[in-house]
Design an enzyme around this catalytic site. Structure first.
Site, PDB file in Angstrom:
ATOM      1  N   HIS A 173       2.790   0.424  15.650  1.00 47.65           N
ATOM      2  CA  HIS A 173       1.368  -0.014  15.178  1.00 47.65           C
ATOM      3  C   HIS A 173       0.566  -0.484  16.306  1.00 47.65           C
ATOM      4  CE1 HIS A 173       3.145   0.510  11.289  1.00 47.65           C
ATOM      5  NE2 HIS A 173       3.949  -0.192  11.499  1.00 47.65           N
ATOM      6  N   GLU A 231       0.692  -1.203  -0.105  1.00 44.89           N
ATOM      7  CA  GLU A 231      -0.124  -0.127  -0.140  1.00 44.89           C
ATOM      8  C   GLU A 231       0.859   1.177   0.176  1.00 44.89           C
ATOM      9  OE1 GLU A 231      -4.126  -1.289   2.247  1.00 44.89           O
ATOM     10  OE2 GLU A 231      -2.434  -0.188   3.203  1.00 44.89           O
ATOM     11  N   ARG A 284     -15.271  -7.588  16.151  1.00 43.36           N
ATOM     12  CA  ARG A 284     -15.350  -8.019  17.484  1.00 43.36           C
ATOM     13  C   ARG A 284     -15.544  -6.733  18.191  1.00 43.36           C
ATOM     14  NH1 ARG A 284     -10.460  -5.672  18.686  1.00 43.36           N
ATOM     15  NH2 ARG A 284      -8.757  -6.404  17.525  1.00 43.36           N
TER      16      ARG A 284
END
Length: 583
Positions: A234, A200, A296
């Site tokens: 991250h 990406e 979730r």
């Protein structure tokens, strides 16, 4: 309505689910590994099934045994929490096949969003913007390298499975591509059993903004956004709702896109659509891109609950029981601001490595919502995530919420393990975060300053010396008896802090002490709360496992060698003395 709920998880999220279930009159069944036999989540539930084992593979990932336990103990539903089996479509299907209620999205929805490349193709077909990139099946080196060239450096290599930053590499120049590709593929295979990647375009000055969605299988609504841009490697560290500087038009566009994404896969229960947002300028309706969906309940769901006055776990249980969405989109209105930090047992000075040990002392600061799965006396195990708690503060505006959170953190006391408490305090006081203009790269840019420690003052060394001598009770008794001696008793104490060792001289006379630190005399006296430096405010202290803890804005930990067990070389004004004097 569900009668008995098996909570297929541990720690704070298991406690969180049990709390809501109890309020709703639902009986709860915990599961526990051998390491968690007396864990807080076990005590929070009505019943328990002991899985045995220690590692996740030996315990909380044993799906078939967990389902069987639910059936044997009369549970009619299973809530997976987050992590472990929560996003395993095969486990979800097995729960349904066993005739139990699955408190979560349909297995088909989990499967559809489980691989990032498939999810992005689905979103493209639904006309939802995605980051420009390569999402195809051909994984040959030449094809991937060519894709990176066409996209233009810098690029991100991402494992198509899993999350949490695993299998992700930033490549800034073509010469590094093959090395980072190999690393990302290897990490993806190790963590998720899948070495496939996607490529990406890297978005500079990016912000991570996610939309909470909720569906009942027929329709979906959004519950506004959360900003999760403060990350390290991250991994989210601070989350807040709503996002700072979010224009209403962009909020509406992102919410609409998230609902469209969820409805595309027939979504039910709680879920999160994560967007990467170009933060190089003011946010606009063309500046956000779909990143992934978490099928979730999110770790950071409390900040959404706080600004909406809702209980998302209760919503999950009601929808799983067959009810429709409790509210319509027009009835969802947020008020105020909420911020959450993740408090971990880890050492910021050593690459944030987990800190394992017993929590000898644990007190959370006032004014906070605390979501935790541990208490004083519990062991931070090497087998699971070392989170101690999520601390959440809410206020009528962002400044008030931050002020409350900062105060609560500064008044939080933890003894027994190293933590990221001081790092969080530093982060919350960073100028860019205070004004709300920050991006994903903030921590990476300024980390050294955030984890910098200052040396203890003479007053702190002196106070630690008295704490290590455990004289509080004795001093109090002497005061009550009116006892004193003509000549103060003089004793020596050796302390270690930040790789520095000091020999400290302590002179005691009743409830007064005169402490010499490197030639400086510090006067202290004993008050109801403990020893206090004359002229200074009271500092909370704890002595546990041969360590003296001082809970200031910057927590101090002093090692106190046992003179009966050791000798020591002590530098004092350039000299070395040994052995350590006895007390």
């Amino acid at each position: 309505m569900i009668r008995k709920l098996l909570i297929a998880n541990r720690g704070e999220i298991a406690c969180r689910i049990a709390r809501t279930a109890s309020v709703m009159g639902i009986e709860t069944l915990a599961i526990a590994s051998a390491a968690d036999v007396r864990a807080t989540h076990v005590l929070a539930c009505d019943d328990v099934f002991h899985l045995g084992g220690n590692t996740p593979e030996e315990s909380y990932l044993r799906g078939a045994d967990i389902i069987a336990a639910g059936q044997e103990h009369g549970a009619d539903a299973i809530h997976p929490g987050y992590g472990f089996l929560s996003e395993d479509p095969d486990f979800a299907q097995a729960v349904l096949d066993a005739g139990l209620i699955w408190v979560g999205p349909p297995p088909s929805a989990i499967r559809a969003m489980g691989l990032k490349d498939n999810a992005k193709l689905l979103m493209q077909n639904a006309k939802i913007p995605v980051v420009p990139g390569y999402h195809k099946a051909d994984q040959s080196l030449n094809v991937l390298r060519q894709a990176a060239e066409e996209i233009g450096y810098p690029v991100l290599i991402k494992a198509v499975a899993g999350g949490g930053g695993k299998g992700m590499r930033l490549v800034e120049q073509a010469s590094d591509f093959e090395v980072y590709l190999t690393a990302a593929q290897s990490e993806g295979r190790s963590a998720f059993g899948n070495g496939r990647v996607l490529i990406e375009k890297f978005i500079p000055n990016a912000r991570h903004i996610e939309i909470q969605v909720f569906g009942d299988g027929q329709s979906c609504i959004h519950l506004y956004e959360r900003d999760c841009s403060l990350q390290r490697r991250h991994q989210k560290i601070v989350e807040e709702a709503p996002a700072p500087y979010m224009p209403n038009a962009v909020r509406a566009a992102m919410g609409s896109a998230a609902v469209r994404a969820a409805e595309t896969i027939g979504y039910s229960s709680a879920g999160t659509i994560e967007f990467i947002v170009d933060g190089s300028g003011p946010l606009n309706v063309d500046s956000f891109y779909f990143m992934e969906m978490n099928t979730r309940l999110q770790v950071e769901h409390p900040v959404t609950e706080e600004i909406l006055g809702l209980d998302l776990v209760a919503w999950q249980l009601r929808v799983a029981s067959g009810e429709k969405l409790p509210k319509t989109q027009s009835e969802i209105v947020f008020q105020g601001h909420s911020v959450e930090v993740r408090l971990y047992a880890e050492d910021p000075q050593v690459e944030f490595l987990p800190s394992i040990g017993t929590l000898h002392h644990l007190i959370f600061g006032p004014g906070l919502r605390v979501e935790t799965g541990v208490q004083t006396g519990d062991l931070v195990s090497p087998f699971y995530d070392p989170m101690i708690a999520k601390l959440i503060a809410t206020g009528p505006d962002r400044a008030t919420a931050l002020q409350r959170l900062l105060r609560g953190l500064k008044l939080t006391q933890i003894a027994g393990v190293k933590t990221n408490r001081d790092f969080l305090i530093s982060l919350l006081q960073h100028p860019e975060f205070i004004v709300g203009k920050f991006d994903i790269g903030l921590i990476g840019r300024d980390l050294p300053a955030m984890i910098e420690v200052t040396p203890p003052s003479s007053q702190e060394w002196a106070l630690a010396a008295l704490v290590s001598m455990e004289l509080s009770t004795l001093a109090q008794e002497l005061e009550f008896q009116g006892f004193s001696i003509f000549t103060p008793s003089r004793q020596q104490v050796v302390l270690l802090c930040q790789d520095e060792t000091k020999l400290i001289h302590v002179s005691l006379k009743g409830v007064r002490a005169s402490v010499e630190v490197d030639g400086t005399i510090v006067s202290l006296h004993f008050v109801e709360q403990g020893w206090r430096v004359v002229g200074e405010r009271q500092i909370a202290t704890v002595f546990a496992a041969r360590k003296a803890y001082l809970f200031t804005a910057e927590m101090r930990v002093f090692d106190c060698p046992d003179p009966l067990d050791h000798t020591a070389s002590v530098k004092s004004h350039g000299a070395i003395t040994a052995p350590m004097p006895g007390l």
